[in-house]
Design an enzyme around this catalytic site. Structure first.
Site, PDB file in Angstrom:
ATOM      1  N   ASN A  62       0.851  -1.190   0.000  1.00 49.24           N
ATOM      2  CA  ASN A  62       0.000   0.000   0.000  1.00 49.24           C
ATOM      3  C   ASN A  62       0.881   1.232   0.000  1.00 49.24           C
ATOM      4  O   ASN A  62       1.923   1.248   0.661  1.00 49.24           O
ATOM      5  CB  ASN A  62      -0.890   0.017   1.254  1.00 49.24           C
TER       6      ASN A  62
ATOM      7  N   HIS B   7       0.850   5.158   1.118  1.00 50.27           N
ATOM      8  CA  HIS B   7       0.100   6.030   2.029  1.00 50.27           C
ATOM      9  C   HIS B   7       0.810   7.379   2.101  1.00 50.27           C
ATOM     10  O   HIS B   7       2.039   7.423   2.281  1.00 50.27           O
ATOM     11  CB  HIS B   7       0.031   5.388   3.415  1.00 50.27           C
TER      12      HIS B   7
ATOM     13  N   SER C  66       4.790   6.783   2.338  1.00 50.06           N
ATOM     14  CA  SER C  66       5.367   5.497   2.736  1.00 50.06           C
ATOM     15  C   SER C  66       4.751   4.397   1.887  1.00 50.06           C
ATOM     16  O   SER C  66       3.567   4.447   1.547  1.00 50.06           O
ATOM     17  CB  SER C  66       5.026   5.183   4.197  1.00 50.06           C
TER      18      SER C  66
ATOM     19  N   ASP D 215      -2.977   0.933   7.717  1.00 58.05           N
ATOM     20  CA  ASP D 215      -1.724   1.675   7.499  1.00 58.05           C
ATOM     21  C   ASP D 215      -0.660   1.360   8.558  1.00 58.05           C
ATOM     22  O   ASP D 215       0.127   2.228   8.948  1.00 58.05           O
ATOM     23  CB  ASP D 215      -1.991   3.197   7.475  1.00 58.05           C
TER      24      ASP D 215
HETATM   25  C1  GRF Z   1      -2.231   8.926  -3.128  1.00 61.70           C
HETATM   26  O1  GRF Z   1      -1.910  10.093  -2.419  1.00 61.70           O
HETATM   27  C2  GRF Z   1      -1.979   7.700  -2.290  1.00 61.70           C
HETATM   28  O2  GRF Z   1      -0.866   7.817  -1.469  1.00 61.70           O
HETATM   29  C3  GRF Z   1      -3.231   7.656  -1.437  1.00 61.70           C
HETATM   30  O3  GRF Z   1      -4.263   8.032  -2.303  1.00 61.70           O
HETATM   31  C4  GRF Z   1      -3.737   8.843  -3.352  1.00 61.70           C
HETATM   32  C5  GRF Z   1      -4.050   8.145  -4.641  1.00 61.70           C
HETATM   33  O4  GRF Z   1      -3.696   8.925  -5.758  1.00 61.70           O
HETATM   34  N1  GRF Z   1      -3.393   6.369  -0.817  1.00 61.70           N
HETATM   35  P1  GRF Z   1      -3.849   8.309  -7.228  1.00 61.70           P
HETATM   36  O5  GRF Z   1      -5.271   7.746  -7.325  1.00 61.70           O
HETATM   37  O6  GRF Z   1      -2.826   7.239  -7.394  1.00 61.70           O
HETATM   38  O7  GRF Z   1      -3.650   9.455  -8.151  1.00 61.70           O
END
Ligand code: GRF
Length: 224
Positions: free
Chosen positions: A112, A114, A141, A150
């Site tokens: 994942n 985050h 991360s 998370d």
């Molecule tokens: C990113 O900031 C990711 O870290 C978070 O959600 C957002 C997704 O952006 N979990 P995208 O859909 O990949 O443009």
């Protein structure tokens, strides 16, 4: 006689929204800088832009409200994942909590991304929370997925400065630009078989990683 090449590692990406992290992986594959193939993009939001980034046969989506409960939705998602035979499952902007049974089913091969320097700010609104706390730096991360939100072992991070005058959107945009190379770097390690989850620890080339790798000029480095 040429040797048959080994099959490319298979990625499934879980996404709920825009899909820019997914696009970064697709672009790297197209450019020949990531030896993998995306065999599915799965979403809990049938209208998400992320789904549109891959051809129709690679898309799977379902609406949680069409299922009796989380376990039923997760079971359907898990069965669809099994059918795609992923080597790695990458949650990239997947905004729905994965239940423990699903996480257990794919343990050790779910990642994942985050947008915070975990363990700071698990959950939502990370950019606003970093600003409210007066943090001088924020970041992102990539971690193994566990049943706790998370909270899995962190593989790599990128640190991003908070600038005077930042609002949450400005900070999110700056972090996002660094998320793409961060995710790409970790997925490269994953498909090369170089990282593994060992309890709460990340193994890199078979050795425990005591602090997360750091993204430096788009390369992952060991923290000195
Ligand atoms: C990113 O900031 C990711 O870290 C978070 O959600 C957002 C997704 O952006 N979990 P995208 O859909 O990949 O443009």
């Amino acid at each position: 006689m040429s040797r048959p090449s080994s099959p490319l590692p298979r990625l499934v990406v879980l996404a709920s929204g825009r899909g820019s992290n997914l696009q970064a992986l697709l672009d790297a594959i197209a450019a020949g800088t990531l030896d993998a193939k995306v065999v599915g993009v799965f979403s809990d939001k049938p209208g998400s832009a992320a789904l549109q980034r891959v051809p129709e046969p690679l898309r799977w989506s379902a609406r949680p409200k069409d299922f009796a409960d989380r376990a039923a939705f997760d079971a359907a998602l898990g069965d669809a994942l099994d059918r795609a035979r992923p080597d790695w499952i990458v949650c990239a902007g997947y905004m729905r909590i994965l239940g423990p049974a699903l996480v257990e089913r794919f343990a050790g091969r779910m990642l994942n991304i985050h947008p915070s320097l975990l363990p700071l700010y698990p959950g939502l609104d990370t950019h606003a929370r970093a600003l409210a706390a007066g943090d001088a730096e924020h970041g992102a991360s990539v971690h193994f997925v566990t049943a706790e939100l998370d909270a899995g072992a962190v593989i790599a991070q990128v640190r991003v400065p908070v600038m005077a005058g930042d609002d949450a959107d400005a900070l999110a945009a700056r972090v996002l630009g660094h998320e793409h190379p961060l995710l790409l770097g970790v997925v490269r390690l994953a498909v090369a078989g170089r990282i593994a989850e060992h309890g709460a620890t990340v193994l890199l080339d078979g050795h425990p990683l005591f602090t997360p790798l750091q993204l430096d000029c788009d390369h992952l480095i060991l923290n000195a």
